[in-house]
Structure formats: C-alpha cells, structure tokens
Write a protein that holds these residues in place. Structure first.
Motif, PDB file in Angstrom:
ATOM      1  N   SER A  68    -116.914 -22.589 -16.141  1.00 10.69           N
ATOM      2  CA  SER A  68    -116.439 -22.730 -14.978  1.00 10.69           C
ATOM      3  C   SER A  68    -114.840 -24.234 -16.383  1.00 10.69           C
ATOM      4  CB  SER A  68    -116.762 -24.462 -14.246  1.00 10.69           C
ATOM      5  OG  SER A  68    -117.402 -23.015 -13.372  1.00 10.69           O
ATOM      6  N   LEU A  69    -115.792 -24.964 -17.538  1.00 12.45           N
ATOM      7  CA  LEU A  69    -114.731 -26.035 -18.400  1.00 12.45           C
ATOM      8  C   LEU A  69    -114.154 -24.820 -18.800  1.00 12.45           C
ATOM      9  CD1 LEU A  69    -117.493 -28.271 -18.953  1.00 12.45           C
ATOM     10  CD2 LEU A  69    -115.575 -28.803 -17.519  1.00 12.45           C
ATOM     11  N   LEU A  70    -114.593 -23.663 -19.850  1.00 14.66           N
ATOM     12  CA  LEU A  70    -114.240 -23.287 -20.032  1.00 14.66           C
ATOM     13  C   LEU A  70    -112.860 -22.544 -20.037  1.00 14.66           C
ATOM     14  CD1 LEU A  70    -113.566 -21.699 -23.037  1.00 14.66           C
ATOM     15  CD2 LEU A  70    -115.513 -19.757 -22.555  1.00 14.66           C
ATOM     16  N   ASN A  71    -112.971 -21.993 -19.070  1.00 12.58           N
ATOM     17  CA  ASN A  71    -112.243 -20.984 -17.566  1.00 12.58           C
ATOM     18  C   ASN A  71    -110.503 -22.069 -17.412  1.00 12.58           C
ATOM     19  OD1 ASN A  71    -111.183 -20.376 -15.235  1.00 12.58           O
ATOM     20  ND2 ASN A  71    -111.468 -18.635 -16.498  1.00 12.58           N
ATOM     21  N   TRP A  72    -111.365 -23.715 -16.870  1.00 12.21           N
ATOM     22  CA  TRP A  72    -110.281 -24.440 -16.407  1.00 12.21           C
ATOM     23  C   TRP A  72    -108.939 -25.089 -18.174  1.00 12.21           C
ATOM     24  CZ3 TRP A  72    -109.499 -28.595 -18.755  1.00 12.21           C
ATOM     25  CH2 TRP A  72    -108.232 -29.938 -17.823  1.00 12.21           C
ATOM     26  N   ALA A  73    -110.070 -24.749 -19.274  1.00 19.97           N
ATOM     27  CA  ALA A  73    -109.102 -25.219 -20.164  1.00 19.97           C
ATOM     28  C   ALA A  73    -108.675 -23.373 -21.216  1.00 19.97           C
ATOM     29  CB  ALA A  73    -110.249 -25.355 -21.831  1.00 19.97           C
ATOM     30  N   ILE A  74    -109.212 -22.656 -20.961  1.00 24.07           N
ATOM     31  CA  ILE A  74    -108.821 -21.502 -20.819  1.00 24.07           C
ATOM     32  C   ILE A  74    -107.091 -21.624 -20.070  1.00 24.07           C
ATOM     33  CG2 ILE A  74    -107.728 -18.806 -21.123  1.00 24.07           C
ATOM     34  CD1 ILE A  74    -109.869 -19.792 -23.210  1.00 24.07           C
ATOM     35  N   ASN A  75    -107.204 -21.208 -18.892  1.00 22.09           N
ATOM     36  CA  ASN A  75    -105.871 -21.098 -18.113  1.00 22.09           C
ATOM     37  C   ASN A  75    -104.827 -22.876 -18.445  1.00 22.09           C
ATOM     38  OD1 ASN A  75    -105.786 -19.466 -15.629  1.00 22.09           O
ATOM     39  ND2 ASN A  75    -108.338 -20.064 -16.228  1.00 22.09           N
ATOM     40  N   LEU A  76    -105.290 -23.747 -18.189  1.00 21.83           N
ATOM     41  CA  LEU A  76    -104.494 -24.913 -19.395  1.00 21.83           C
ATOM     42  C   LEU A  76    -104.026 -24.764 -20.004  1.00 21.83           C
ATOM     43  CD1 LEU A  76    -104.533 -28.409 -18.912  1.00 21.83           C
ATOM     44  CD2 LEU A  76    -105.727 -28.633 -20.612  1.00 21.83           C
ATOM     45  N   MET A  77    -104.448 -24.082 -21.238  1.00 23.93           N
ATOM     46  CA  MET A  77    -103.456 -23.422 -22.664  1.00 23.93           C
ATOM     47  C   MET A  77    -102.695 -22.426 -22.064  1.00 23.93           C
ATOM     48  SD  MET A  77    -106.213 -23.715 -25.580  1.00 23.93           S
ATOM     49  CE  MET A  77    -107.805 -22.947 -24.371  1.00 23.93           C
ATOM     50  N   ALA A  78    -103.035 -21.470 -21.165  1.00 22.72           N
ATOM     51  CA  ALA A  78    -102.002 -20.664 -20.722  1.00 22.72           C
ATOM     52  C   ALA A  78    -100.812 -21.627 -19.893  1.00 22.72           C
ATOM     53  CB  ALA A  78    -102.559 -19.531 -19.620  1.00 22.72           C
ATOM     54  N   ASP A  79    -101.000 -21.989 -19.661  1.00 18.46           N
ATOM     55  CA  ASP A  79     -99.970 -22.890 -18.995  1.00 18.46           C
ATOM     56  C   ASP A  79     -99.008 -23.218 -19.439  1.00 18.46           C
ATOM     57  OD1 ASP A  79    -100.551 -22.603 -16.629  1.00 18.46           O
ATOM     58  OD2 ASP A  79    -101.356 -24.399 -15.965  1.00 18.46           O
ATOM     59  N   PHE A  80     -99.796 -23.406 -20.811  1.00 16.15           N
ATOM     60  CA  PHE A  80     -98.507 -24.667 -21.873  1.00 16.15           C
ATOM     61  C   PHE A  80     -97.969 -23.590 -22.348  1.00 16.15           C
ATOM     62  CE2 PHE A  80    -100.005 -28.454 -20.648  1.00 16.15           C
ATOM     63  CZ  PHE A  80     -99.905 -29.248 -20.799  1.00 16.15           C
ATOM     64  N   VAL A  81     -99.090 -22.213 -22.685  1.00 18.01           N
ATOM     65  CA  VAL A  81     -97.866 -21.056 -23.533  1.00 18.01           C
ATOM     66  C   VAL A  81     -97.038 -20.897 -22.533  1.00 18.01           C
ATOM     67  CG1 VAL A  81     -98.614 -18.913 -24.796  1.00 18.01           C
ATOM     68  CG2 VAL A  81    -100.852 -20.701 -25.264  1.00 18.01           C
ATOM     69  N   GLU A  82     -97.103 -20.403 -21.823  1.00 16.27           N
ATOM     70  CA  GLU A  82     -96.152 -20.360 -20.746  1.00 16.27           C
ATOM     71  C   GLU A  82     -94.724 -20.920 -21.270  1.00 16.27           C
ATOM     72  OE1 GLU A  82     -96.925 -19.898 -16.732  1.00 16.27           O
ATOM     73  OE2 GLU A  82     -98.175 -18.236 -17.230  1.00 16.27           O
ATOM     74  N   PHE A  83     -94.951 -21.932 -21.301  1.00 15.81           N
ATOM     75  CA  PHE A  83     -93.304 -23.058 -21.586  1.00 15.81           C
ATOM     76  C   PHE A  83     -93.323 -22.390 -23.403  1.00 15.81           C
ATOM     77  CE2 PHE A  83     -94.502 -24.000 -17.781  1.00 15.81           C
ATOM     78  CZ  PHE A  83     -93.039 -23.966 -16.936  1.00 15.81           C
ATOM     79  N   GLU A  84     -93.621 -21.752 -24.490  1.00 15.47           N
ATOM     80  CA  GLU A  84     -94.172 -21.782 -25.483  1.00 15.47           C
ATOM     81  C   GLU A  84     -91.914 -22.017 -26.446  1.00 15.47           C
ATOM     82  OE1 GLU A  84     -95.517 -18.764 -29.620  1.00 15.47           O
ATOM     83  OE2 GLU A  84     -96.088 -18.761 -27.505  1.00 15.47           O
ATOM     84  N   ASP A  85     -91.034 -21.428 -25.998  1.00 13.68           N
ATOM     85  CA  ASP A  85     -89.687 -21.671 -26.228  1.00 13.68           C
ATOM     86  C   ASP A  85     -89.865 -22.722 -26.301  1.00 13.68           C
ATOM     87  OD1 ASP A  85     -89.926 -18.870 -26.046  1.00 13.68           O
ATOM     88  OD2 ASP A  85     -89.181 -18.215 -24.315  1.00 13.68           O
ATOM     89  N   VAL A  86     -90.112 -23.676 -25.481  1.00 10.99           N
ATOM     90  CA  VAL A  86     -90.222 -25.027 -25.061  1.00 10.99           C
ATOM     91  C   VAL A  86     -90.593 -25.870 -26.113  1.00 10.99           C
ATOM     92  CG1 VAL A  86     -88.797 -26.972 -23.715  1.00 10.99           C
ATOM     93  CG2 VAL A  86     -88.729 -24.532 -22.739  1.00 10.99           C
TER      94      VAL A  86
END
Length: 313
Positions: free
Chosen positions: A172-190
C-alpha cells in the motif's frame, strides 16, 4: 639544547601500512552510517526526534486512513500530500529535488508530533518531510523483497512480478508513493520532474542496506523499479481516461433520452389535464344552462298561479 628540542615541532611521517577498514558516510538525520562498532562510543548519539510518534516508527503504531485508491496509509502522509497539492506543489519547479529549510522542518516535526500542521509551510519543506518519513522508517518499504531478485530484474514485467511479493502494508505504501510520483510527472512540463528524476530522489529513501557500497548499487536498481512502475501507472491512467470518454457520452445520451421521454410524458399529461379542464368547463356550462332554464320556468308558473287566484276572486 633540551629546551630547543622541546620547542621544535614534531615531524610527522607519511602514512604506511594502510588498509581499508570501512566505508563511512554521514547522514544529517541518521548520523554516521557504516561506522565500526569500536568507534561508536566516541560518536555522540543522535538526539531523539521531537516527532517520534509520526517519524521513525512502524506503521502499526500510527493512525491510518484510506486514500482515494483504497491504499491504507498513515494519515500524516495524506495530510502532507493534501497540503502540498493545495499550495500548488504540483507545478513547482524542482519539487522533491530542492531541499527545504532545516529549521523550518524541525519546527514542523514538533507541530506534527502534537497533531498540528501549521499554515504557510514552504512546499519544498512539505516534499522533504514526505521523503523523510519513508527514509526514517524502521524498515524500508522495499526491504521485505529479496535483494537478489530485485537486482536480477531487467524489464517492467520483472519489477511488477517482484513487487507482488510485498506484504500488504508495504504494498500500500509503495502504491501510494508511485501514484504520488505519477501525479507530479503529469506536470513535468512545468515542474521539470520526470519519472526518472523523481525515482532518483525517492530511491535512497525506500530501502536500507547495511553495506553502503551494496546500498549504492541497490539504490540504482530501486530507481529503475520506481521509474518503471511510475511509467506503467501513467500509461494505465491514459488508457482509463480514453475509455471513460465514450462511456460518459453514452451515459449522457441515455440521460438525454430519459429527459426527452420525461418531456413527452409531461406534454401528454398536460394535454390530458387540458382535456379534463375542457370537460369540466363543459359540465359547468351544462349546469349553468340547466339552472337558467329552471329559472325561466319559475316565473311562468308563478304568473299562472296568480291568474288562477284572480279568476277565482
């Protein structure tokens, strides 16, 4: 002569018979890492953290909550994540890479220990606290995995298979961290933080290795694991969003049909109501006509009665 010899500086020769005993590094949170046991008494121990109830303790002794994806994680992580998003952290350049102010971080730790998250916290400090929480766990999130199997992974499928070996809490902790990183990658251009950049800054916080040299090689493989899982999550999100579109349109069409049906039904009801009103009006007119006719007959009967009385007289 003796006094002159005593005053002369001591000559130190070049070191001889050198051997590598241990590789020691220093971490500002954990102190010296890899220090031989014979030197440990000479090194002052790290002072206990003021926020020991939320940092550096097992998740079993913490308050847990469910995130939007069903992961059961400590409430402090959700609290820090929500505040980080609310303060625009997703669009801050260098987020998770730039470190926050140490004094501010220590102050926030004390407040979190009291169950309070102050307002106006620097976003880099919030991001640093999330990394620190993972780093200070008694056991790293990926430590339950066999290190040899992790080192042998070469593809995304290999990483997906190996993380399935994690216990429920760590998964659960790993899945939470992966989705957290994915949220920020979606704004990679900024924010300029790609999946590789985020995996690079998170990897050292996800495992603990006794040997620093082995830990360095293992951290590189952990970085590959995090990057592959983050990229996989982003692809799944795109597929899910593309599939949601047609479903929404069809549902809108169904709703439109229902609305049309309701409108037609409403018009039918209105027509029926109008017919009922007309029928009622016809009935009212008939009743009025009958009453008028009855009124017309009443005077004639009265006049006939008067004529009869006159004739009798």
């Amino acid at each position: 002569m003796v006094e002159e010899n005593e005053r002369r500086p001591m000559d130190i020769g070049l070191p001889t018979n050198i051997c590598h005993v241990a590789h020691v590094t220093y971490d500002r949170f954990d102190g010296f890492l890899g220090l031989p046991s014979e030197f440990e008494p000479d090194v002052p121990k790290k002072a206990p953290s003021a926020s020991a109830t939320v940092f550096g303790v097992s998740t079993e002794s913490m308050q847990l909550s469910y995130d939007s994806r069903g992961n059961c994680v400590p409430t402090i992580l959700l609290l820090l994540q929500r505040r980080l998003y609310d303060q625009g952290g997703l669009q801050i350049e260098g987020i998770f890479r730039i470190t926050g102010d140490n004094s501010e971080e220590e102050f926030i730790r004390e407040e979190l220990n009291n169950g309070v998250l102050p307002e106006g916290i620097d976003v880099h400090c919030l991001a640093g606290l999330i990394k620190a929480w993972f780093r200070e766990l008694p056991r790293g999130v990926l430590d339950p995995l066999p290190s040899q199997q992790v080192m042998q992974c070469e593809s995304e499928e290999d990483f997906v298979k190996v993380v399935r070996l994690l216990p429920q809490t760590e998964a659960s902790l790993l899945n939470w961290a992966i989705n957290l990183m994915a949220d920020f990658v979606e704004f990679e251009d900024v924010n300029k933080m790609s999946s590789r950049n985020l995996a690079l800054v998170f990897a050292p916080n996800m495992s603990k290795m006794a040997d620093p040299l082995t830990a360095l090689m293992y951290a590189v493989q952990v970085m590959n694991l995090l990057k592959n899982l983050t990229d996989k999550t982003l692809r799944e999100r795109k597929i899910a969003s593309s599939q949601v579109g047609p479903c929404d349109n069809s549902s809108e069409g169904e709703d439109g049909d229902v609305e049309e049906y309701n409108q037609e039904e409403m018009y039918t009801l209105e027509e029926e109501d109008e017919d009922d009103d007309l029928n009622k009006e016809d009935e009212i007119i008939k009743v009025e006509e009958e009453s008028l006719l009855s009124d017309e007959h009443k005077p004639t009967s009265e006049s006939n009665a008067n004529d009869q009385t006159k004739q009798e007289t």
